[in-house]
Design a protein around this motif. Structure first.
Motif, PDB file in Angstrom:
ATOM      1  N   ASN A   2       0.822  -1.210   0.000  1.00 28.76           N
ATOM      2  CA  ASN A   2       0.000   0.000   0.000  1.00 28.76           C
ATOM      3  C   ASN A   2       0.854   1.257   0.000  1.00 28.76           C
ATOM      4  O   ASN A   2       0.530   2.239  -0.664  1.00 28.76           O
ATOM      5  N   SER A   3       1.967   1.223   0.731  1.00 25.24           N
ATOM      6  CA  SER A   3       2.862   2.371   0.782  1.00 25.24           C
ATOM      7  C   SER A   3       3.450   2.651  -0.606  1.00 25.24           C
ATOM      8  O   SER A   3       3.497   3.806  -1.052  1.00 25.24           O
ATOM      9  N   TYR A   4       3.878   1.602  -1.290  1.00 24.40           N
ATOM     10  CA  TYR A   4       4.416   1.755  -2.644  1.00 24.40           C
ATOM     11  C   TYR A   4       3.353   2.352  -3.571  1.00 24.40           C
ATOM     12  O   TYR A   4       3.620   3.305  -4.312  1.00 24.40           O
ATOM     13  N   THR A   5       2.137   1.816  -3.516  1.00 23.37           N
ATOM     14  CA  THR A   5       1.063   2.269  -4.398  1.00 23.37           C
ATOM     15  C   THR A   5       0.737   3.741  -4.142  1.00 23.37           C
ATOM     16  O   THR A   5       0.561   4.516  -5.087  1.00 23.37           O
ATOM     17  N   GLN A   6       0.664   4.133  -2.879  1.00 20.43           N
ATOM     18  CA  GLN A   6       0.367   5.532  -2.553  1.00 20.43           C
ATOM     19  C   GLN A   6       1.480   6.464  -3.021  1.00 20.43           C
ATOM     20  O   GLN A   6       1.214   7.536  -3.576  1.00 20.43           O
ATOM     21  N   LYS A   7       2.720   6.054  -2.801  1.00 17.70           N
ATOM     22  CA  LYS A   7       3.872   6.856  -3.216  1.00 17.70           C
ATOM     23  C   LYS A   7       3.893   6.991  -4.751  1.00 17.70           C
ATOM     24  O   LYS A   7       4.117   8.078  -5.284  1.00 17.70           O
ATOM     25  N   LEU A   8       3.640   5.891  -5.451  1.00 20.61           N
ATOM     26  CA  LEU A   8       3.594   5.903  -6.912  1.00 20.61           C
ATOM     27  C   LEU A   8       2.493   6.830  -7.410  1.00 20.61           C
ATOM     28  O   LEU A   8       2.723   7.700  -8.259  1.00 20.61           O
ATOM     29  N   ALA A   9       1.288   6.649  -6.888  1.00 21.53           N
ATOM     30  CA  ALA A   9       0.153   7.459  -7.328  1.00 21.53           C
ATOM     31  C   ALA A   9       0.412   8.939  -7.073  1.00 21.53           C
ATOM     32  O   ALA A   9       0.160   9.779  -7.954  1.00 21.53           O
ATOM     33  N   LYS A  10       0.920   9.273  -5.910  1.00 24.01           N
ATOM     34  CA  LYS A  10       1.209  10.673  -5.578  1.00 24.01           C
ATOM     35  C   LYS A  10       2.214  11.268  -6.564  1.00 24.01           C
ATOM     36  O   LYS A  10       2.004  12.354  -7.100  1.00 24.01           O
ATOM     37  N   ALA A 128       5.557   6.553 -17.486  1.00 24.16           N
ATOM     38  CA  ALA A 128       6.012   5.161 -17.443  1.00 24.16           C
ATOM     39  C   ALA A 128       7.476   5.075 -17.026  1.00 24.16           C
ATOM     40  O   ALA A 128       7.862   4.170 -16.276  1.00 24.16           O
ATOM     41  N   ASN A 129       8.296   6.012 -17.492  1.00 22.52           N
ATOM     42  CA  ASN A 129       9.695   6.055 -17.062  1.00 22.52           C
ATOM     43  C   ASN A 129       9.800   6.265 -15.556  1.00 22.52           C
ATOM     44  O   ASN A 129      10.597   5.615 -14.880  1.00 22.52           O
ATOM     45  N   THR A 130       8.995   7.168 -15.031  1.00 25.51           N
ATOM     46  CA  THR A 130       8.985   7.416 -13.589  1.00 25.51           C
ATOM     47  C   THR A 130       8.580   6.156 -12.834  1.00 25.51           C
ATOM     48  O   THR A 130       9.225   5.772 -11.852  1.00 25.51           O
ATOM     49  N   ALA A 131       7.522   5.514 -13.294  1.00 21.18           N
ATOM     50  CA  ALA A 131       7.055   4.280 -12.623  1.00 21.18           C
ATOM     51  C   ALA A 131       8.121   3.197 -12.695  1.00 21.18           C
ATOM     52  O   ALA A 131       8.373   2.499 -11.700  1.00 21.18           O
ATOM     53  N   HIS A 132       8.752   3.040 -13.843  1.00 22.86           N
ATOM     54  CA  HIS A 132       9.784   2.017 -14.012  1.00 22.86           C
ATOM     55  C   HIS A 132      10.942   2.274 -13.042  1.00 22.86           C
ATOM     56  O   HIS A 132      11.451   1.342 -12.413  1.00 22.86           O
ATOM     57  N   THR A 133      11.334   3.515 -12.909  1.00 18.57           N
ATOM     58  CA  THR A 133      12.393   3.880 -11.964  1.00 18.57           C
ATOM     59  C   THR A 133      11.971   3.560 -10.534  1.00 18.57           C
ATOM     60  O   THR A 133      12.761   3.017  -9.745  1.00 18.57           O
ATOM     61  N   MET A 134      10.733   3.872 -10.192  1.00 18.17           N
ATOM     62  CA  MET A 134      10.244   3.600  -8.836  1.00 18.17           C
ATOM     63  C   MET A 134      10.198   2.100  -8.559  1.00 18.17           C
ATOM     64  O   MET A 134      10.510   1.656  -7.455  1.00 18.17           O
ATOM     65  N   ILE A 135       9.819   1.319  -9.554  1.00 23.63           N
ATOM     66  CA  ILE A 135       9.807  -0.141  -9.392  1.00 23.63           C
ATOM     67  C   ILE A 135      11.230  -0.627  -9.114  1.00 23.63           C
ATOM     68  O   ILE A 135      11.458  -1.419  -8.202  1.00 23.63           O
TER      69      ILE A 135
END
Length: 186
Positions: A2-10, A128-135
């Motif tokens: 949940n923490s990852y999802t919230q951080k990603l969405a924000k 998508a680049n941002t999400a890929h980096t966060m992953i």
């Protein structure tokens, strides 16, 4: 998770807002959330094999699916509400690889190669680049169960981003409504 999802969405909401394609928050449309639940297994089956060679497309195409879903919800809900698998509606005309072009050209109505389509592609690619980096910063072993769950959460956020981008394009806005206790709703 949940923490990852919230951080990603924000992070993605801030980035998309700065890019001017949304206005500071994700829209919630219950009917479209339900369509994700029935369509996600097919999307995941098509996207997961793409991760190794095309990770950005595997992530980003969920936004295009969300955009297509928003179009169908807005224009033709009565016609499509009973269709279980909306992924198939988006992918079957041209296949997974060209689902983005189908949604942009045929559902959203932007000419491919036009300025609106180019801007949209740039924004979604950047997201998508941002999400890929966060992953990658999560340091999760590739091809693990946890990697699958992080990817699933990521594409769900992208689906929601796509819905929000397209509904905003269509003129939808969230409006805060203040209720005073003396006026009942009827």
């Amino acid at each position: 998770m949940n923490s990852y999802t919230q951080k990603l969405a924000k992070s993605l909401v801030e980035q998309a807002t700065t890019a001017g394609v949304i206005n500071g928050e994700l829209f919630t449309v219950e009917e479209l959330d339900e369509k994700w639940l029935t369509s996600a297994p097919e999307y995941m089956a098509a996207a997961v094999p793409q991760i190794a060679e095309y990770p950005l497309a595997a992530i980003a195409w969920a936004a295009y699916m969300g955009m297509g879903a928003a179009v169908l919800w807005d224009k033709s809900w009565g016609e499509y509400k009973d269709t279980e698998n909306w992924y198939e509606l988006m992918a079957s005309p041209r296949g997974f690889d060209e689902m983005d072009e189908y949604v942009v050209e045929c559902l959203v109505g932007y000419p491919l190669g036009g300025e609106q389509a180019k801007k949209l592609e740039e924004v979604i690619r950047s997201l998508a680049n941002t999400a890929h980096t966060m992953i990658r910063k999560e340091n999760i072993p590739p091809q693990s169960v946890m990697a699958f769950h992080v990817f699933a959460r990521t594409v769900k956020v992208f689906y929601e981003l796509g819905i929000t981008i397209e509904l905003r394009h269509r003129g939808y806005n969230y409006v805060k409504v203040q209720m005073n206790g003396s006026t009942p709703l009827s």
